[in-house]
Design an enzyme around this catalytic site. Structure first.
Site, PDB file in Angstrom:
ATOM      1  N   LYS A 149      19.612  36.794  -4.143  1.00  0.00           N
ATOM      2  CA  LYS A 149      21.035  36.965  -3.963  1.00  0.00           C
ATOM      3  C   LYS A 149      21.691  37.145  -5.335  1.00  0.00           C
ATOM      4  CE  LYS A 149      23.195  34.102  -5.513  1.00  0.00           C
ATOM      5  NZ  LYS A 149      23.409  33.168  -6.643  1.00  0.00           N
ATOM      6  N   HIS A 175      25.359  30.601  -0.861  1.00  0.00           N
ATOM      7  CA  HIS A 175      25.008  29.190  -0.687  1.00  0.00           C
ATOM      8  C   HIS A 175      26.013  28.430   0.184  1.00  0.00           C
ATOM      9  CE1 HIS A 175      22.163  30.143  -3.695  1.00  0.00           C
ATOM     10  NE2 HIS A 175      22.868  29.840  -4.763  1.00  0.00           N
ATOM     11  N   GLU A 219      29.133  21.974 -10.398  1.00  0.00           N
ATOM     12  CA  GLU A 219      28.143  22.009 -11.479  1.00  0.00           C
ATOM     13  C   GLU A 219      28.794  21.605 -12.785  1.00  0.00           C
ATOM     14  OE1 GLU A 219      25.229  25.397 -11.244  1.00  0.00           O
ATOM     15  OE2 GLU A 219      27.002  26.334 -10.397  1.00  0.00           O
ATOM     16  N   ASP A 271      28.794  34.731  -6.490  1.00  0.00           N
ATOM     17  CA  ASP A 271      27.598  34.016  -6.949  1.00  0.00           C
ATOM     18  C   ASP A 271      27.256  32.834  -6.031  1.00  0.00           C
ATOM     19  OD1 ASP A 271      25.551  33.490  -8.952  1.00  0.00           O
ATOM     20  OD2 ASP A 271      26.733  31.741  -9.540  1.00  0.00           O
TER      21      ASP A 271
HETATM   22  C1  BG6 Z   1      22.432  30.123  -8.337  1.00  0.00           C
HETATM   23  C2  BG6 Z   1      23.645  30.627  -9.038  1.00  0.00           C
HETATM   24  O1  BG6 Z   1      22.197  30.846  -7.162  1.00  0.00           O
HETATM   25  O2  BG6 Z   1      22.618  28.758  -8.009  1.00  0.00           O
HETATM   26  C3  BG6 Z   1      23.937  29.807 -10.273  1.00  0.00           C
HETATM   27  O3  BG6 Z   1      23.443  31.982  -9.398  1.00  0.00           O
HETATM   28  C4  BG6 Z   1      24.008  28.343  -9.949  1.00  0.00           C
HETATM   29  O4  BG6 Z   1      25.125  30.231 -10.911  1.00  0.00           O
HETATM   30  C5  BG6 Z   1      22.801  27.916  -9.130  1.00  0.00           C
HETATM   31  O5  BG6 Z   1      24.058  27.608 -11.143  1.00  0.00           O
HETATM   32  C6  BG6 Z   1      22.960  26.493  -8.619  1.00  0.00           C
HETATM   33  O6  BG6 Z   1      21.755  26.085  -8.030  1.00  0.00           O
HETATM   34  P1  BG6 Z   1      21.350  24.543  -7.988  1.00  0.00           P
HETATM   35  O7  BG6 Z   1      20.094  24.531  -7.187  1.00  0.00           O
HETATM   36  O8  BG6 Z   1      21.175  24.100  -9.390  1.00  0.00           O
HETATM   37  O9  BG6 Z   1      22.503  23.848  -7.311  1.00  0.00           O
END
Ligand code: BG6
Length: 489
Positions: A153, A245, A221, A240
């Site tokens: 993605k 997600h 994050e 993104d």
């Molecule tokens: C990715 C995004 O799909 O997921 C990122 O492109 C993001 O920007 C990441 O930081 C977050 O994933 P996780 O598993 O660390 O929550």
């Protein structure tokens, strides 16, 4: 039942070649190779499986090994990395320098491959290369009926571009051989959400509008854009994170029970949720969505820069690094229940969770207390907790909320939780697409996102600044407080 309990050893997968396009990129070095290393170490890969990293850089095999080892060492827990295991893993790993836009390079590649093996093509590249790679694979005779393709993605940057990519891929690979990855679906707690809902009789009767006040889905994050500025500045948090997600998480909370636990049935139900999302367009975009962009601040005591001073980011960028929005699902189960979604970079703490806020009891018999709340935490730790009301000790009848807390890592006493990519890579090898996005799902998600992006553009809705290390712009708080609610921080 096609999946196995997480603490059972799965069968050793079939022999195949896994070709990773974008082999020198962050995704390959940071996520895919460490996941493959663990699968190798735990004996989950077929002894004959080969991994071929592909990228433009002219590197010798040894130089690639050195690069991959350095990055894997940094990712894998110290206790899990040892030289002998690395050596045996590296024996599977090769590098091939090529330009994915050159058909001649695919003919060279074809000579390297054994036509009788299953080929898995992992496109860890920007989506604008997807079409070309698929076409070149077909022209070089590399897209046989056994082969599979994995797409990272975001699939495109709009509905139109996603449709074009899907059509181009679909012209070469049958849908059952296309794996659109969303690594959130590989997270243990995300799958546990399905177990919680559909294997516990307790929740189903109350999992609906009559009992649920609202739902919050937050993926916060602390990281900034790191060295992905060039990609991120074009994408932004909506493309993104939200398009994939967050909407996937919303689907799993809201979908009806699938008739079977298999790829088609699960994805049919998720699709219905996406199709039932009430469109947000016109002036509603201003009322129901908030964009933000981080400015300098402190994360863990460290000064961090303003977004538009990050490497490869335009210095008058108006890309959002934060989104909060209110979604509604127009169907009988969810009518009138707001789903608040929020995601951002450089926020106060890293935490991903889904919180189901139940309605209060219809009549208050006691003093104190609050409504029940079910919190499904994906990160940093995997836990499910239910806030219940209990009497405080001593005289009188005063209530306070207490937590019934299930830590999934403790419950199953596993030494190490699988990374999402480990599970998903194994699923690709074994041909199980239950946890991957189907073409119509991706397009339905874009169909809902596009009008919001358009609205931001038409009404010049610039991102609101928020200091790094905070919970996002003030307006994100007002989105809920105007309705008498607040984010669960
Ligand atoms: C990715 C995004 O799909 O997921 C990122 O492109 C993001 O920007 C990441 O930081 C977050 O994933 P996780 O598993 O660390 O929550």
């Amino acid at each position: 039942m096609t999946r196995l309990a997480p603490n059972r050893r799965v069968s050793v997968s079939i022999p195949c070649d896994m070709l990773v396009f974008g082999g020198t990129g962050d995704l390959a070095l940071h996520k895919l190779l460490p996941a493959l290393y663990y699968l190798h170490r735990d004996g989950r890969l077929h002894p004959d499986m080969r991994i071929l990293a592909l990228a433009r850089q002219p590197l010798e095999r040894q130089a690639y090994h050195a690069l991959a080892e350095r990055r894997c060492r940094a990712q894998v827990a110290r206790a899990d990395f040892d030289a002998a295991t690395w050596q045996s893993f590296a024996a599977r790993l090769d590098y091939f320098a090529m330009d994915a836009s050159q058909s001649a390079d695919f003919s060279r590649l074809a000579k390297r491959l054994n036509a009788h093996r299953v080929q898995v093509y992992y496109l860890a590249t920007a989506p604008d290369l997807f079409e070309d790679i698929a076409n070149h694979l077909a022209l070089a005779g590399l897209a046989g009926p056994q082969s599979r393709i994995v797409l990272e993605k975001p699939i495109g940057h709009s509905l139109e571009s996603a449709k074009a990519i899907n059509a181009a891929i679909g012209a070469v690979f049958n849908e059952s051989r296309v794996f659109r990855i969303d690594h959130y679906l590989g997270k243990e707690t995300v799958q546990n959400l399905m177990a919680l809902r559909f294997a516990n009789a307790l929740f189903e009767p109350v999992w609906r509008a009559g009992h649920i006040d609202h739902v919050q889905i937050s993926v916060c994050e602390t990281l900034g854009v790191e060295n992905r500025g060039a990609y991120y500045d074009q994408a932004g948090a909506m493309r993104d994170m939200v398009q994939n997600h967050l909407l996937q998480l919303l689907c799993l909370v809201a979908m009806e029970a699938p008739v079977r636990f298999d790829a088609e049935a699960v994805r049919d139900e998720k699709l219905k949720v996406l199709q039932a999302l009430r469109p947000i367009d016109g002036l509603d975009v201003q009322d129901l969505t908030v964009r933000g962009q981080y400015v300098a601040g402190k994360i863990g005591g460290q000064e961090v820069p303003t977004y538009y001073f990050e490497k490869n980011v335009d210095n008058d960028s108006d890309t959002e690094t934060f989104v909060a929005l209110q979604a509604e699902i127009d169907n009988p189960r969810w009518a009138g229940v707001p789903f608040y979604l929020r995601t951002g970079k450089r926020m106060a703490k890293k935490s991903s969770e889904i919180v189901i806020h139940f309605k209060p009891t219809p009549y208050r018999l006691f003093h104190g207390g609050a409504a029940n709340r079910l919190r499904i935490r994906l990160q940093p730790e995997e836990r499910i907790s239910l806030q219940l009301m209990a009497k405080t000790p001593g005289k009188g009848m005063r209530l306070e909320p207490v937590e019934l807390d299930l830590n999934l890592a403790h419950a199953f006493q596993q030494k190490r939780r699988w990374d999402a990519y480990e599970r998903l890579l194994l699923d690709v090898i074994e041909g199980d697409s239950t946890l991957f996005m189907r073409r119509d799902e991706v397009e339905a998600a874009w169909a809902w996102i596009d009008p919001i992006l358009r609205g931001w553009h038409e009404y010049y809705q610039s991102p609101r600044p928020y200091p790094s290390g905070t919970n996002g712009p003030e307006q994100a708080q007002s989105l809920l407080s105007l309705q008498g609610r607040s984010w669960q921080d």
